[in-house]
Scaffold this motif. Structure first.
Motif, PDB file in Angstrom:
ATOM      1  N   ARG A 201     -15.289 100.722  38.967  1.00  0.00           N
ATOM      2  CA  ARG A 201     -14.926 101.692  38.709  1.00  0.00           C
ATOM      3  C   ARG A 201     -13.917 102.467  39.834  1.00  0.00           C
ATOM      4  NH1 ARG A 201     -18.671 105.295  38.751  1.00  0.00           N
ATOM      5  NH2 ARG A 201     -20.429 104.126  39.917  1.00  0.00           N
ATOM      6  N   PRO A 202     -12.598 102.509  39.282  1.00  0.00           N
ATOM      7  CA  PRO A 202     -11.779 103.159  40.261  1.00  0.00           C
ATOM      8  C   PRO A 202     -11.920 104.614  40.326  1.00  0.00           C
ATOM      9  CG  PRO A 202     -10.594 101.951  38.635  1.00  0.00           C
ATOM     10  CD  PRO A 202     -11.990 102.065  38.093  1.00  0.00           C
ATOM     11  N   VAL A 203     -12.224 104.867  41.662  1.00  0.00           N
ATOM     12  CA  VAL A 203     -12.703 106.431  41.803  1.00  0.00           C
ATOM     13  C   VAL A 203     -11.493 107.405  42.550  1.00  0.00           C
ATOM     14  CG1 VAL A 203     -15.247 106.295  42.149  1.00  0.00           C
ATOM     15  CG2 VAL A 203     -13.848 106.001  44.152  1.00  0.00           C
ATOM     16  N   LEU A 204     -10.501 106.414  43.079  1.00  0.00           N
ATOM     17  CA  LEU A 204      -9.232 107.063  43.510  1.00  0.00           C
ATOM     18  C   LEU A 204      -8.206 106.065  43.722  1.00  0.00           C
ATOM     19  CD1 LEU A 204      -7.425 109.122  44.906  1.00  0.00           C
ATOM     20  CD2 LEU A 204      -8.656 108.857  47.094  1.00  0.00           C
ATOM     21  N   SER A 205      -7.029 106.326  43.229  1.00  0.00           N
ATOM     22  CA  SER A 205      -5.849 105.375  43.316  1.00  0.00           C
ATOM     23  C   SER A 205      -4.692 105.961  43.296  1.00  0.00           C
ATOM     24  CB  SER A 205      -5.830 104.427  41.937  1.00  0.00           C
ATOM     25  OG  SER A 205      -7.105 103.998  41.752  1.00  0.00           O
ATOM     26  N   HIS A 206      -3.846 105.514  44.472  1.00  0.00           N
ATOM     27  CA  HIS A 206      -2.490 106.174  44.413  1.00  0.00           C
ATOM     28  C   HIS A 206      -1.287 105.258  44.969  1.00  0.00           C
ATOM     29  CE1 HIS A 206      -2.220 106.414  49.043  1.00  0.00           C
ATOM     30  NE2 HIS A 206      -3.627 106.394  48.701  1.00  0.00           N
ATOM     31  N   VAL A 207       0.070 105.441  44.219  1.00  0.00           N
ATOM     32  CA  VAL A 207       0.994 104.626  44.827  1.00  0.00           C
ATOM     33  C   VAL A 207       1.927 105.601  45.608  1.00  0.00           C
ATOM     34  CG1 VAL A 207       2.880 103.133  44.025  1.00  0.00           C
ATOM     35  CG2 VAL A 207       0.647 103.403  42.522  1.00  0.00           C
ATOM     36  N   ASP A 209       5.038 105.506  48.575  1.00  0.00           N
ATOM     37  CA  ASP A 209       6.091 104.835  49.288  1.00  0.00           C
ATOM     38  C   ASP A 209       6.164 103.418  48.745  1.00  0.00           C
ATOM     39  OD1 ASP A 209       6.294 107.028  51.050  1.00  0.00           O
ATOM     40  OD2 ASP A 209       4.981 106.505  52.168  1.00  0.00           O
ATOM     41  N   HIS A 210       5.781 102.370  49.571  1.00  0.00           N
ATOM     42  CA  HIS A 210       5.914 100.976  49.060  1.00  0.00           C
ATOM     43  C   HIS A 210       4.545 100.304  49.054  1.00  0.00           C
ATOM     44  CE1 HIS A 210      10.192 101.656  48.945  1.00  0.00           C
ATOM     45  NE2 HIS A 210      10.193 101.991  50.267  1.00  0.00           N
ATOM     46  N   TYR A 211       3.523 100.959  48.736  1.00  0.00           N
ATOM     47  CA  TYR A 211       2.137 100.428  48.701  1.00  0.00           C
ATOM     48  C   TYR A 211       1.410 100.806  47.631  1.00  0.00           C
ATOM     49  CZ  TYR A 211       0.504 104.148  51.318  1.00  0.00           C
ATOM     50  OH  TYR A 211      -0.086 105.615  51.805  1.00  0.00           O
ATOM     51  N   VAL A 212       0.635  99.975  47.054  1.00  0.00           N
ATOM     52  CA  VAL A 212      -0.684 100.775  46.169  1.00  0.00           C
ATOM     53  C   VAL A 212      -1.935 100.616  46.752  1.00  0.00           C
ATOM     54  CG1 VAL A 212      -1.724 100.291  43.722  1.00  0.00           C
ATOM     55  CG2 VAL A 212       0.716  99.511  44.215  1.00  0.00           C
ATOM     56  N   ARG A 213      -2.548 101.701  46.767  1.00  0.00           N
ATOM     57  CA  ARG A 213      -3.886 101.858  47.447  1.00  0.00           C
ATOM     58  C   ARG A 213      -4.986 102.351  46.200  1.00  0.00           C
ATOM     59  NH1 ARG A 213      -7.138 100.283  51.616  1.00  0.00           N
ATOM     60  NH2 ARG A 213      -8.196 102.183  52.399  1.00  0.00           N
ATOM     61  N   THR A 214      -6.474 101.528  46.330  1.00  0.00           N
ATOM     62  CA  THR A 214      -7.102 101.728  45.223  1.00  0.00           C
ATOM     63  C   THR A 214      -8.501 101.614  45.968  1.00  0.00           C
ATOM     64  OG1 THR A 214      -8.047 101.738  42.810  1.00  0.00           O
ATOM     65  CG2 THR A 214      -7.223  99.666  44.244  1.00  0.00           C
ATOM     66  N   TYR A 215      -9.617 102.619  45.512  1.00  0.00           N
ATOM     67  CA  TYR A 215     -10.896 102.492  45.917  1.00  0.00           C
ATOM     68  C   TYR A 215     -11.736 102.381  44.900  1.00  0.00           C
ATOM     69  CZ  TYR A 215      -8.684 104.880  49.859  1.00  0.00           C
ATOM     70  OH  TYR A 215      -7.990 105.226  50.939  1.00  0.00           O
ATOM     71  N   LEU A 216     -12.564 101.307  44.754  1.00  0.00           N
ATOM     72  CA  LEU A 216     -13.308 100.791  43.934  1.00  0.00           C
ATOM     73  C   LEU A 216     -14.890 100.783  43.933  1.00  0.00           C
ATOM     74  CD1 LEU A 216     -11.058  97.652  42.879  1.00  0.00           C
ATOM     75  CD2 LEU A 216     -11.114  99.674  41.679  1.00  0.00           C
ATOM     76  N   VAL A 267       8.899  94.963  25.007  1.00  0.00           N
ATOM     77  CA  VAL A 267       8.430  94.252  25.981  1.00  0.00           C
ATOM     78  C   VAL A 267       6.958  94.626  26.070  1.00  0.00           C
ATOM     79  CG1 VAL A 267      10.461  93.629  27.171  1.00  0.00           C
ATOM     80  CG2 VAL A 267       9.163  95.580  28.040  1.00  0.00           C
ATOM     81  N   THR A 268       6.153  93.559  26.659  1.00  0.00           N
ATOM     82  CA  THR A 268       4.605  93.758  26.410  1.00  0.00           C
ATOM     83  C   THR A 268       4.148  93.139  28.063  1.00  0.00           C
ATOM     84  OG1 THR A 268       4.312  93.499  24.286  1.00  0.00           O
ATOM     85  CG2 THR A 268       2.371  93.105  25.705  1.00  0.00           C
ATOM     86  N   ALA A 269       3.414  94.068  28.521  1.00  0.00           N
ATOM     87  CA  ALA A 269       2.881  93.987  30.062  1.00  0.00           C
ATOM     88  C   ALA A 269       1.086  93.971  29.958  1.00  0.00           C
ATOM     89  CB  ALA A 269       3.211  95.080  30.805  1.00  0.00           C
ATOM     90  N   GLY A 270       0.492  92.776  30.360  1.00  0.00           N
ATOM     91  CA  GLY A 270      -0.783  92.609  30.450  1.00  0.00           C
ATOM     92  C   GLY A 270      -1.248  91.349  30.784  1.00  0.00           C
ATOM     93  N   PRO A 271      -2.728  91.296  31.062  1.00  0.00           N
ATOM     94  CA  PRO A 271      -3.735  92.432  30.559  1.00  0.00           C
ATOM     95  C   PRO A 271      -3.383  93.255  31.972  1.00  0.00           C
ATOM     96  CG  PRO A 271      -4.741  90.401  31.636  1.00  0.00           C
ATOM     97  CD  PRO A 271      -3.158  89.893  31.194  1.00  0.00           C
ATOM     98  N   VAL A 272      -3.387  94.653  31.714  1.00  0.00           N
ATOM     99  CA  VAL A 272      -3.398  95.642  32.857  1.00  0.00           C
ATOM    100  C   VAL A 272      -4.702  96.782  32.445  1.00  0.00           C
ATOM    101  CG1 VAL A 272      -1.018  95.650  32.589  1.00  0.00           C
ATOM    102  CG2 VAL A 272      -2.145  97.331  31.052  1.00  0.00           C
ATOM    103  N   TRP A 273      -5.021  97.337  33.336  1.00  0.00           N
ATOM    104  CA  TRP A 273      -6.108  98.216  33.447  1.00  0.00           C
ATOM    105  C   TRP A 273      -5.682  99.475  32.586  1.00  0.00           C
ATOM    106  CZ3 TRP A 273     -10.898  98.189  34.731  1.00  0.00           C
ATOM    107  CH2 TRP A 273     -11.805  99.276  35.031  1.00  0.00           C
ATOM    108  N   LEU A 274      -6.327  99.667  31.572  1.00  0.00           N
ATOM    109  CA  LEU A 274      -5.997 100.913  30.758  1.00  0.00           C
ATOM    110  C   LEU A 274      -7.074 102.010  30.725  1.00  0.00           C
ATOM    111  CD1 LEU A 274      -5.428  98.986  27.196  1.00  0.00           C
ATOM    112  CD2 LEU A 274      -3.691  99.769  28.953  1.00  0.00           C
ATOM    113  N   GLY A 275      -8.127 102.017  31.594  1.00  0.00           N
ATOM    114  CA  GLY A 275      -8.889 103.120  31.693  1.00  0.00           C
ATOM    115  C   GLY A 275      -8.533 103.913  32.711  1.00  0.00           C
ATOM    116  N   PRO A 276      -9.376 104.788  33.289  1.00  0.00           N
ATOM    117  CA  PRO A 276      -8.991 105.881  34.170  1.00  0.00           C
ATOM    118  C   PRO A 276      -9.032 105.305  35.645  1.00  0.00           C
ATOM    119  CG  PRO A 276     -11.063 106.522  33.018  1.00  0.00           C
ATOM    120  CD  PRO A 276     -10.563 105.293  32.545  1.00  0.00           C
ATOM    121  N   ALA A 277      -7.808 105.586  36.204  1.00  0.00           N
ATOM    122  CA  ALA A 277      -7.400 105.091  37.595  1.00  0.00           C
ATOM    123  C   ALA A 277      -8.254 105.963  38.682  1.00  0.00           C
ATOM    124  CB  ALA A 277      -6.203 104.967  37.920  1.00  0.00           C
ATOM    125  N   HIS A 278      -8.850 106.936  38.384  1.00  0.00           N
ATOM    126  CA  HIS A 278      -9.473 107.755  39.495  1.00  0.00           C
ATOM    127  C   HIS A 278     -10.542 108.643  38.887  1.00  0.00           C
ATOM    128  CE1 HIS A 278      -6.668 110.784  37.524  1.00  0.00           C
ATOM    129  NE2 HIS A 278      -7.647 111.531  37.655  1.00  0.00           N
TER     130      HIS A 278
END
Length: 374
Positions: A201-207, A209-216, A267-278
């Motif tokens: 369950r992602p509780v916080l995510s942010h993009v 500068d040039h990185y992606v950060r998430t807390y699960l 165009v289609t992208a997937g599978p991607v996460w569609l739920g809340p990212a935070h």
């Protein structure tokens, strides 16, 4: 070179960071201070919520800055690195701050698979992709996995083949590429965790500068893993009129063209996460745990405030691109969001950029609301 961050002071190599020579020696990236400031606030907030959580593992120690800052917050810290110089430096940096911690000259995956060790929080912050550490992290972490990915080009589809190979997904390089990268990463992590009957369950995510950060946050039941997989699906994007839509499910639905403009270049992208990212409540709690001695305090506070108010929609729009497509001059973002809300649509800013917004309205409804307000 001495560097101070938060409540600690460490020594780092002169050539670290983004300058010439950064690839040699022990790596230290000063541009990641925002990342580390938010991490400290997350550890404070999560420690208050899960009082039994006390063991923190930094999987790629380098200079030790992240682990040293965690130790200063009272966490029982273990760090690992495969570079002997990094291990020595991380130990020295603990000592110079009078802090306790264990630093291992060992591959993080081996440490995580050690049956005699249990970690409540595992932090995976490598140079490049976190995928090589994901299996071990989800198989052997109790509460929270923190992940950074700096290979944003593969994640967002700019390096398409690399993204497919590395993340077992189809990324698309659209104008909302930052969020594309985040949701491809979350999808990969959710599918990896599910192999071990772990739900994320992602509780916080942010993009930033040039990185992606998430807390699960983790739940250790097969039903939780199933629930996480239910949050996966596909996003469809029309590059001609900028229409978007999404659908749940691991199998891609057939596209007969854009339902808005009739174009056949969807165009289609997937599978991607569609739920809340935070989790909005947790993000606000993290914001309250920031402190003014942090070097990126103001930026972290503003970023978290924006994230907390973001709608849980799995893509965003660029207001300026929409207005350019319509041949009109864009209005102020606050006024624009008010127009959408007055028309009955939820709308919010996003932390992806000042001209980006989220709404459940499609491009036709957005245009209709704008025309009605003129």
């Amino acid at each position: 070179m001495d560097v101070s961050e938060g409540a600690v002071s460490i020594e780092v190599p002169e050539a670290s960071g983004g300058g010439e020579g950064a690839a040699s020696g022990v790596f230290f990236n000063p541009d990641q201070e925002l990342n580390r400031d938010i991490t400290v606030a997350v550890l404070r907030a999560f420690g208050d919520r899960e009082e039994r959580a006390e063991r923190y593992f930094d999987a790629t120690a380098a200079s030790g800055i992240r682990g040293v800052r965690a130790a200063a917050e009272g966490w029982d810290v273990t760090m690992a690195d495969v570079d002997a110089d990094a291990v020595s430096l991380a130990r020295d940096n603990l000592d110079r701050n009078d802090l306790e911690g264990e630093v291992l000259l060992q591959d993080a995956n081996a440490v995580l698979h050690d049956v005699d060790r249990v970690f409540d929080v595992v932090d995976v912050d490598p140079f490049g992709s976190p995928v090589p550490f994901a299996d071990a992290a989800f198989a052997n972490t109790r509460d929270l996995v923190c992940v950074t990915a700096t290979d944003t080009a593969p994640l967002c589809g700019a390096h398409f083949e690399s993204g497919v190979r590395r993340y077992s997904a189809v990324p698309r390089n659209t104008e909302d590429h930052a969020e594309m990268g985040l949701r491809v990463l979350l999808s990969t992590l959710a599918r990896t965790a599910a192999r071990y009957d772990v739900g994320v369950r992602p509780v916080l995510s942010h993009v930033t500068d040039h990185y992606v950060r998430t807390y699960l946050e983790l739940d250790h039941r097969a039903t939780d893993a199933d629930a996480a997989l239910d949050e996966l699906g596909n996003v469809h994007h029309c590059p001609e009129c900028l229409y978007r839509e999404w659908e749940y499910g691991l199998l891609e639905g057939e596209r007969q063209g854009c339902p808005h403009c009739g174009g056949d270049n969807v165009v289609t992208a997937g599978p991607v996460w569609l739920g809340p990212a935070h989790d909005a409540d947790f993000v606000r709690d993290v914001r309250e745990h920031l402190s003014e001695e942090m070097g990126r305090f103001d930026r972290a506070r503003d970023t978290l405030e924006t994230i907390a108010d973001e709608l849980h929609v799995p893509f965003h729009y660029n207001q300026h691109k929409l207005y350019k497509r319509w041949g009109e001059s864009a209005i102020a973002m606050d006024d624009f969001l008010a127009v959408l809300r007055d028309a009955g649509h939820e709308a919010s800013r996003t932390h992806f950029g000042g001209t980006r917004f989220k709404t459940e309205a499609d491009v036709g409804e957005i245009r209709e609301a704008v025309l009605a307000a003129n």
